[in-house]
Design a protein around this motif. Sequence first.
Motif, PDB file in Angstrom:
ATOM      1  N   ALA A   1       1.419   0.282 -15.119  1.00 50.14           N
ATOM      2  CA  ALA A   1       2.712  -0.376 -15.333  1.00 50.14           C
ATOM      3  C   ALA A   1       3.685   0.018 -14.231  1.00 50.14           C
ATOM      4  CB  ALA A   1       3.278   0.015 -16.690  1.00 50.14           C
ATOM      5  N   SER A   2       4.635  -0.880 -13.963  1.00 48.15           N
ATOM      6  CA  SER A   2       5.664  -0.567 -12.976  1.00 48.15           C
ATOM      7  C   SER A   2       6.624   0.463 -13.564  1.00 48.15           C
ATOM      8  CB  SER A   2       6.434  -1.836 -12.604  1.00 48.15           C
ATOM      9  OG  SER A   2       7.188  -2.302 -13.717  1.00 48.15           O
ATOM     10  N   ARG A   3       7.454   1.017 -12.701  1.00 52.79           N
ATOM     11  CA  ARG A   3       8.409   2.031 -13.150  1.00 52.79           C
ATOM     12  C   ARG A   3       9.341   1.456 -14.218  1.00 52.79           C
ATOM     13  NH1 ARG A   3      13.559   3.541 -11.503  1.00 52.79           N
ATOM     14  NH2 ARG A   3      14.075   5.759 -11.880  1.00 52.79           N
ATOM     15  N   ARG A   4       9.807   0.218 -13.987  1.00 48.38           N
ATOM     16  CA  ARG A   4      10.706  -0.401 -14.965  1.00 48.38           C
ATOM     17  C   ARG A   4       9.993  -0.619 -16.299  1.00 48.38           C
ATOM     18  NH1 ARG A   4      11.736  -3.885 -10.518  1.00 48.38           N
ATOM     19  NH2 ARG A   4      10.653  -5.580 -11.619  1.00 48.38           N
ATOM     20  N   GLU A   5       8.739  -1.065 -16.224  1.00 47.98           N
ATOM     21  CA  GLU A   5       7.973  -1.284 -17.450  1.00 47.98           C
ATOM     22  C   GLU A   5       7.757   0.021 -18.204  1.00 47.98           C
ATOM     23  OE1 GLU A   5       5.295  -5.189 -16.221  1.00 47.98           O
ATOM     24  OE2 GLU A   5       4.584  -3.169 -15.738  1.00 47.98           O
ATOM     25  N   LYS A   6       7.476   1.102 -17.474  1.00 49.36           N
ATOM     26  CA  LYS A   6       7.289   2.393 -18.134  1.00 49.36           C
ATOM     27  C   LYS A   6       8.556   2.838 -18.865  1.00 49.36           C
ATOM     28  CE  LYS A   6       3.693   4.141 -15.009  1.00 49.36           C
ATOM     29  NZ  LYS A   6       3.357   5.121 -13.953  1.00 49.36           N
ATOM     30  N   ILE A   7       9.704   2.556 -18.261  1.00 52.83           N
ATOM     31  CA  ILE A   7      10.970   2.900 -18.925  1.00 52.83           C
ATOM     32  C   ILE A   7      11.113   2.131 -20.224  1.00 52.83           C
ATOM     33  CG2 ILE A   7      13.478   2.732 -18.743  1.00 52.83           C
ATOM     34  CD1 ILE A   7      13.177   3.256 -15.736  1.00 52.83           C
ATOM     35  N   VAL A   8      10.844   0.821 -20.174  1.00 52.84           N
ATOM     36  CA  VAL A   8      10.976  -0.020 -21.374  1.00 52.84           C
ATOM     37  C   VAL A   8       9.977   0.416 -22.437  1.00 52.84           C
ATOM     38  CG1 VAL A   8      10.717  -2.354 -22.276  1.00 52.84           C
ATOM     39  CG2 VAL A   8      11.920  -1.986 -20.124  1.00 52.84           C
ATOM     40  N   TYR A   9       8.731   0.633 -22.051  1.00 54.16           N
ATOM     41  CA  TYR A   9       7.707   1.044 -23.013  1.00 54.16           C
ATOM     42  C   TYR A   9       8.053   2.399 -23.626  1.00 54.16           C
ATOM     43  CZ  TYR A   9       4.915  -2.519 -20.559  1.00 54.16           C
ATOM     44  OH  TYR A   9       4.459  -3.670 -19.988  1.00 54.16           O
ATOM     45  N   GLY A  10       8.561   3.305 -22.797  1.00 53.25           N
ATOM     46  CA  GLY A  10       8.933   4.626 -23.299  1.00 53.25           C
ATOM     47  C   GLY A  10      10.073   4.563 -24.295  1.00 53.25           C
ATOM     48  N   VAL A  11      11.051   3.700 -24.013  1.00 55.76           N
ATOM     49  CA  VAL A  11      12.176   3.543 -24.945  1.00 55.76           C
ATOM     50  C   VAL A  11      11.692   2.987 -26.284  1.00 55.76           C
ATOM     51  CG1 VAL A  11      14.305   2.255 -25.369  1.00 55.76           C
ATOM     52  CG2 VAL A  11      13.925   3.323 -23.143  1.00 55.76           C
ATOM     53  N   LEU A  12      10.789   2.010 -26.226  1.00 56.57           N
ATOM     54  CA  LEU A  12      10.255   1.438 -27.464  1.00 56.57           C
ATOM     55  C   LEU A  12       9.521   2.500 -28.281  1.00 56.57           C
ATOM     56  CD1 LEU A  12       9.452  -0.835 -29.389  1.00 56.57           C
ATOM     57  CD2 LEU A  12       7.548  -1.371 -27.860  1.00 56.57           C
ATOM     58  N   CYS A  13       8.625   3.232 -27.645  1.00 55.35           N
ATOM     59  CA  CYS A  13       7.888   4.270 -28.364  1.00 55.35           C
ATOM     60  C   CYS A  13       8.839   5.353 -28.878  1.00 55.35           C
ATOM     61  CB  CYS A  13       6.832   4.887 -27.459  1.00 55.35           C
ATOM     62  SG  CYS A  13       5.514   3.733 -26.986  1.00 55.35           S
ATOM     63  N   GLY A  14       9.846   5.678 -28.073  1.00 60.51           N
ATOM     64  CA  GLY A  14      10.829   6.666 -28.507  1.00 60.51           C
ATOM     65  C   GLY A  14      11.613   6.205 -29.718  1.00 60.51           C
ATOM     66  N   ALA A  15      11.959   4.915 -29.749  1.00 68.88           N
ATOM     67  CA  ALA A  15      12.702   4.375 -30.888  1.00 68.88           C
ATOM     68  C   ALA A  15      11.867   4.439 -32.167  1.00 68.88           C
ATOM     69  CB  ALA A  15      13.123   2.938 -30.602  1.00 68.88           C
ATOM     70  N   ILE A  16      10.573   4.148 -32.051  1.00 67.07           N
ATOM     71  CA  ILE A  16       9.688   4.217 -33.216  1.00 67.07           C
ATOM     72  C   ILE A  16       9.608   5.648 -33.734  1.00 67.07           C
ATOM     73  CG2 ILE A  16       7.308   3.932 -34.006  1.00 67.07           C
ATOM     74  CD1 ILE A  16       7.058   1.593 -32.021  1.00 67.07           C
ATOM     75  N   LEU A  17       9.435   6.598 -32.814  1.00 67.43           N
ATOM     76  CA  LEU A  17       9.357   8.008 -33.214  1.00 67.43           C
ATOM     77  C   LEU A  17      10.682   8.497 -33.793  1.00 67.43           C
ATOM     78  CD1 LEU A  17       7.335   9.485 -30.211  1.00 67.43           C
ATOM     79  CD2 LEU A  17       6.530   9.125 -32.553  1.00 67.43           C
TER      80      LEU A  17
END
Length: 805
Positions: A343-359
């Motif tokens: 994933a691109s850097r921007r995509e990793k940020i978005v994916y990380g935020v989503l997973c963080g929100a779930i946690l």
Amino acid sequence: MSDNFPIEPTAANHKSRSNNLRLVFAVLGTTLCLLTVGVLVYRDFLFGNATLLYKDSGSDSVNDYYPWFVHLSQYIRSEGLPSWSFYVGMGQDIFFFAGYLVLQPVCWLSKELIGPALVYQHILKVVITGLLFFRFLHLRRLNPLACVTGSLLVALSAYMCMGACWYPLADEVLGFSALLLAVEEALTKGRWIFLPLAVALIGFIDSFHLYLCALCLAHYVPARLFARYGWQPRLLARTCLLLAAAAALGVGLGAILTIPNLHTLLHSPRGSGSTSFFSFLRGFPVFGLAPKSHNVSAVLRLFSNDMMGTAENFRGWQNYLEAPLSYCGLLCLLLLPQAFVGASRREKIVYGVLCGAILLTTAFPWFRFLFWAFQGDYYRTLSLFSILGLITLSMIAFSRYIRGRLSLPLLGATGIVVVGVLYLPWTELQSVLDPQLKNYAVIFLAAYIVLLGAGRLARWPQVAALAIVALVGVELVLFDRITVSRRSTVSKQELKERVGYNDNTLDAIRDIKAEDSGGFYRITKIRPSGPGSYPSMNDAMVFGYYGTSSYSSFNNINYINFLTAVEAIPPRSEQDTRWSVGLMNDALLSLFAGERYVLAEDPLPFQRALQYEFVKQYEKDFLFRNARFLPLGLGFDRYVTQNEFASMTPAAKPWALLHAVIVPEKGDAERLGLRPANLLEIDEAARALSLPDIVATRRKNALELTWFSQTKIEGLVRLDQKSVLIVQTPFDTGWSALQDDKPAAVLKVDAGLLGVALDAGEHKVALRYKTPYLAFAGLVSLISAFILGLAAWRWGRLNLPDPLL
């Protein structure tokens, strides 16, 4: 070039036709997959004797939804558009359920067809939802096999399967899948027209879901734009505003249903805040941790919806419905970390935020309470948002795998962690874990790891992907069948036999209506007929009689206020505002409300009461007639203030209702020309039990009906003094009244009932009901439809630049 010669198609046209043809075949293949897996999961309901009506902890299907389906079916045939109904509690506007006519098409069927048709309705939603999500993933340019897998995982997730029992959950999956597709159509193709339609569809569930829709859009659209274009504030702000305008058009488009629905919601105990959990939940520590039972449930339900038991045997946090509904396929647990690979850097940020929100919302309950505006401690739609995010990220990783990208070390580490979770030595975990499902989960996880690894090492990822898709189908059939089939259900045979809602009550109601077809009267039915494990309070809607009990999440606030004031239900009890027994536990209150018949399993209390006459026995039930029957509409020229009424003993309150009208303040009564009641006289009447004299007095000044329907009441009344005519139904702003064809004041009296101020003399009285704000809501929808058509013609597409590379 001469018109006599055809123009040769260009290479671009050939490519476009080829792509369209492939898409058609992919859609047909996906439909076949969805139907195949769906039919295997629900085969007991399609080909067997079961129906999607549950007797266990999912008895809301028979206690709540089924009565509403039957009642709406009968109402639209006899009355037309849903409006006021005396079959619900002591009366309520039922237009707030008009969305069922769109989302629950079984409402258009006759009563005998509704139960068997529920499974076909659900399978239709499964297929439509799967196809919507397939197209969403396709627009994200994922591999077709990944799109098919994602559509299966969404359409047959635990959340969707629970929607086979709690039917609006299936509507949520369908609605939010449509919303994601509409946003993606706007961002990738520029076609924004689908967004208003998706928003309107979500609003048909209920008006509160517009808030959830706004939450989804407010998070998904900026995240998607950031991942695609990077940080470009002007582009982001412009696109968000344009899509917000389109969504607002959707709100306006569905206003004809959502505005009346909002009115009803706000005028219920939950909506008004009278039984709100706001203060309690708001005071929870922001970073306070959830109990261990919650954490165990949150982890285990990722592996299977039934890993901790099914229905009433569920041994986790809260209950089978309120606990996290996070199962969406074991494949997602293995592939989720792979979404960050490549994933691109921007995509990793978005994916990380989503997973963080779930946690975050799982580990710290305060943030989950915030999601629900501090109105409840449950998951529901929050689980759905998590599922949609997890499946999307996992299918992105699956699509990359098919193209040859997979981190084997990460896969191995993920597999060890995921399988290891099931073997953690927690006492709480092992005591609630289903050992058979645990073994199944481990086998499937191992099979996925082997297939993924073999496909990567042998460089045959597409072949491995085909096997994985097939294995996903097998897993869903095995696990979902436990959720939907290993439970106690109403059989198709029971719908035809003389049990449940087909019991001897049918004969009793038929005989009563044949012998007593005129006027208005209520029937007190003590024994519930519903086949669920919890008692039904909505028998009146199914059998077609007027009662006083009601089970609904949004009972009329004035109905509940009246029941609380007369102490028929305890004050500030959230459960009793939903499971309301009405007046069936008090003979005097039932008499006041217009009770004419009682159907009871135990005859002794009614044989001992002087006002009841035995009529007939129907198997286990005994029918009694109330000889002291009071009609609908009682005139009172004396009053008791609400404070005086509140200070009375519970035994004295029914007698006060039979003597006087209860008004908020003394000044209100003086403006109406009423006289104060003699409280000592009321007390003496209660001690002397002078019921025949009181009934005779009330009948003298009662309304003599000349016409009665659900929304139109007419009659004659004779009054010696200025009086208030109490109509024993909850007050609602939709009611209006005429005295001799001239407007009469409509009042809220008796702590929540409908009153009409009348002059002395003989009068013709007419009452009419119109759903509040319906005309205004219809105008809003009409204007929104016009603006939508004009905007689609003038600005058919969004002009977005190509993504930055």
